[in-house]
Design a protein around this motif. Structure first.
Motif, PDB file in Angstrom:
ATOM      1  N   GLU A  88    -118.581 -45.743  28.032  1.00 27.00           N
ATOM      2  CA  GLU A  88    -117.666 -46.862  27.873  1.00 27.00           C
ATOM      3  C   GLU A  88    -118.223 -47.784  26.796  1.00 27.00           C
ATOM      4  N   VAL A  89    -117.304 -48.423  26.083  1.00 24.06           N
ATOM      5  CA  VAL A  89    -117.674 -49.464  25.132  1.00 24.06           C
ATOM      6  C   VAL A  89    -116.865 -50.685  25.526  1.00 24.06           C
ATOM      7  N   ILE A  90    -117.577 -51.797  25.746  1.00 27.07           N
ATOM      8  CA  ILE A  90    -116.950 -53.046  26.154  1.00 27.07           C
ATOM      9  C   ILE A  90    -117.048 -54.014  24.983  1.00 27.07           C
ATOM     10  N   TYR A  91    -115.897 -54.452  24.503  1.00 22.89           N
ATOM     11  CA  TYR A  91    -115.834 -55.426  23.406  1.00 22.89           C
ATOM     12  C   TYR A  91    -115.506 -56.780  24.014  1.00 22.89           C
ATOM     13  N   VAL A  92    -116.315 -57.791  23.699  1.00 18.00           N
ATOM     14  CA  VAL A  92    -116.101 -59.127  24.249  1.00 18.00           C
ATOM     15  C   VAL A  92    -116.155 -60.171  23.137  1.00 18.00           C
ATOM     16  N   LEU A  93    -115.428 -61.266  23.347  1.00 21.51           N
ATOM     17  CA  LEU A  93    -115.475 -62.365  22.383  1.00 21.51           C
ATOM     18  C   LEU A  93    -116.699 -63.246  22.581  1.00 21.51           C
ATOM     19  N   ASP A  94    -117.211 -63.303  23.789  1.00 20.07           N
ATOM     20  CA  ASP A  94    -118.390 -64.115  24.083  1.00 20.07           C
ATOM     21  C   ASP A  94    -119.372 -63.234  24.848  1.00 20.07           C
ATOM     22  N   VAL A  95    -120.500 -62.898  24.223  1.00 17.16           N
ATOM     23  CA  VAL A  95    -121.462 -61.970  24.832  1.00 17.16           C
ATOM     24  C   VAL A  95    -122.064 -62.553  26.101  1.00 17.16           C
ATOM     25  N   ASP A  96    -122.390 -63.838  26.124  1.00 15.96           N
ATOM     26  CA  ASP A  96    -122.972 -64.427  27.331  1.00 15.96           C
ATOM     27  C   ASP A  96    -122.004 -64.334  28.507  1.00 15.96           C
ATOM     28  N   ALA A  97    -120.756 -64.700  28.293  1.00 21.38           N
ATOM     29  CA  ALA A  97    -119.752 -64.604  29.359  1.00 21.38           C
ATOM     30  C   ALA A  97    -119.508 -63.145  29.741  1.00 21.38           C
ATOM     31  N   GLY A  98    -119.509 -62.258  28.751  1.00 27.36           N
ATOM     32  CA  GLY A  98    -119.323 -60.834  29.008  1.00 27.36           C
ATOM     33  C   GLY A  98    -120.440 -60.249  29.842  1.00 27.36           C
ATOM     34  N   MET A  99    -121.683 -60.595  29.507  1.00 33.18           N
ATOM     35  CA  MET A  99    -122.828 -60.090  30.269  1.00 33.18           C
ATOM     36  C   MET A  99    -122.826 -60.640  31.694  1.00 33.18           C
ATOM     37  N   ALA A 100    -122.461 -61.894  31.857  1.00 27.75           N
ATOM     38  CA  ALA A 100    -122.417 -62.490  33.189  1.00 27.75           C
ATOM     39  C   ALA A 100    -121.368 -61.805  34.069  1.00 27.75           C
ATOM     40  N   ALA A 101    -120.245 -61.445  33.490  1.00 27.70           N
ATOM     41  CA  ALA A 101    -119.163 -60.807  34.250  1.00 27.70           C
ATOM     42  C   ALA A 101    -119.397 -59.311  34.431  1.00 27.70           C
ATOM     43  N   ALA A 102    -119.962 -58.672  33.433  1.00 26.17           N
ATOM     44  CA  ALA A 102    -120.032 -57.201  33.415  1.00 26.17           C
ATOM     45  C   ALA A 102    -120.795 -56.617  34.591  1.00 26.17           C
ATOM     46  N   GLY A 103    -121.931 -57.178  34.937  1.00 28.27           N
ATOM     47  CA  GLY A 103    -122.705 -56.605  36.041  1.00 28.27           C
ATOM     48  C   GLY A 103    -121.901 -56.507  37.324  1.00 28.27           C
ATOM     49  N   PRO A 104    -121.452 -57.625  37.869  1.00 32.47           N
ATOM     50  CA  PRO A 104    -120.714 -57.562  39.129  1.00 32.47           C
ATOM     51  C   PRO A 104    -119.380 -56.811  39.026  1.00 32.47           C
ATOM     52  N   VAL A 105    -118.637 -57.022  37.957  1.00 27.84           N
ATOM     53  CA  VAL A 105    -117.320 -56.383  37.838  1.00 27.84           C
ATOM     54  C   VAL A 105    -117.465 -54.875  37.662  1.00 27.84           C
ATOM     55  N   ARG A 106    -118.375 -54.446  36.810  1.00 20.98           N
ATOM     56  CA  ARG A 106    -118.588 -53.003  36.604  1.00 20.98           C
ATOM     57  C   ARG A 106    -119.019 -52.331  37.907  1.00 20.98           C
ATOM     58  N   LYS A 107    -119.967 -52.939  38.613  1.00 23.02           N
ATOM     59  CA  LYS A 107    -120.445 -52.352  39.865  1.00 23.02           C
ATOM     60  C   LYS A 107    -119.304 -52.225  40.878  1.00 23.02           C
ATOM     61  N   ALA A 108    -118.454 -53.240  40.961  1.00 21.15           N
ATOM     62  CA  ALA A 108    -117.301 -53.177  41.869  1.00 21.15           C
ATOM     63  C   ALA A 108    -116.313 -52.108  41.424  1.00 21.15           C
TER      64      ALA A 108
END
Length: 142
Positions: A88-108
């Motif tokens: 998967e490749v995840i493109y985000v406008l804000d890396v900090d917000a993306g990293m904060a969301a990615a862990g929990p959302v991806r795991k779920a």
């Protein structure tokens, strides 16, 4: 000769841009960059200022959750699931917000604490739709 199977959602931007949402070629499924929509409208669109610039990135997790739901829908049309995703490749406008969301959302989304998928997150300056914070493209083997 291997034939291609394609799937789309029928959203307006497919015809405007000229593409399909996913293509199966052999045992590989290529999922175009997915975004947060419910069929035609953005889910959790980011607020914009009078110049069309995003003013708040806090809805990243909500957009990411809907984006994975849309990817699951497409994969299911091929008899596949997120368990079949290899990259998967995840493109985000804000890396900090993306990293904060990615862990929990991806795991779920993947249903595990350690998703078995190669993953890259990339910060970009713009995505297709003005209120869009995230886009995810996938490759699956089924």
């Amino acid at each position: 000769m291997t034939t291609k199977q394609v799937e789309s959602f029928g959203v307006s931007w497919e015809q405007a841009y000229g593409y399909v949402q996913a293509v199966r070629h052999g045992d590989t499924i290529y999922v175009s960059g997915q975004l947060s929509h419910d069929g035609e409208h953005m889910v959790a669109p980011a607020p914009l200022d009078e110049d069309g610039r995003i003013t708040y990135f806090g809805d990243m997790a909500d957009q990411m959750t809907q984006t994975y739901a849309n990817a699951k829908t497409l994969l299911a049309r091929f008899g596949a699931s997120l368990d079949d995703v290899v990259e998967e490749v995840i493109y985000v406008l804000d890396v900090d917000a993306g990293m904060a969301a990615a862990g929990p959302v991806r795991k779920a989304a993947y249903g595990t604490e350690n998703p078995q998928v190669a993953s890259t997150i990339i910060g970009v300056t713009r995505l297709a739709l003005p209120p869009q914070l995230i886009e995810i493209k996938l490759i699956a083997k089924a």
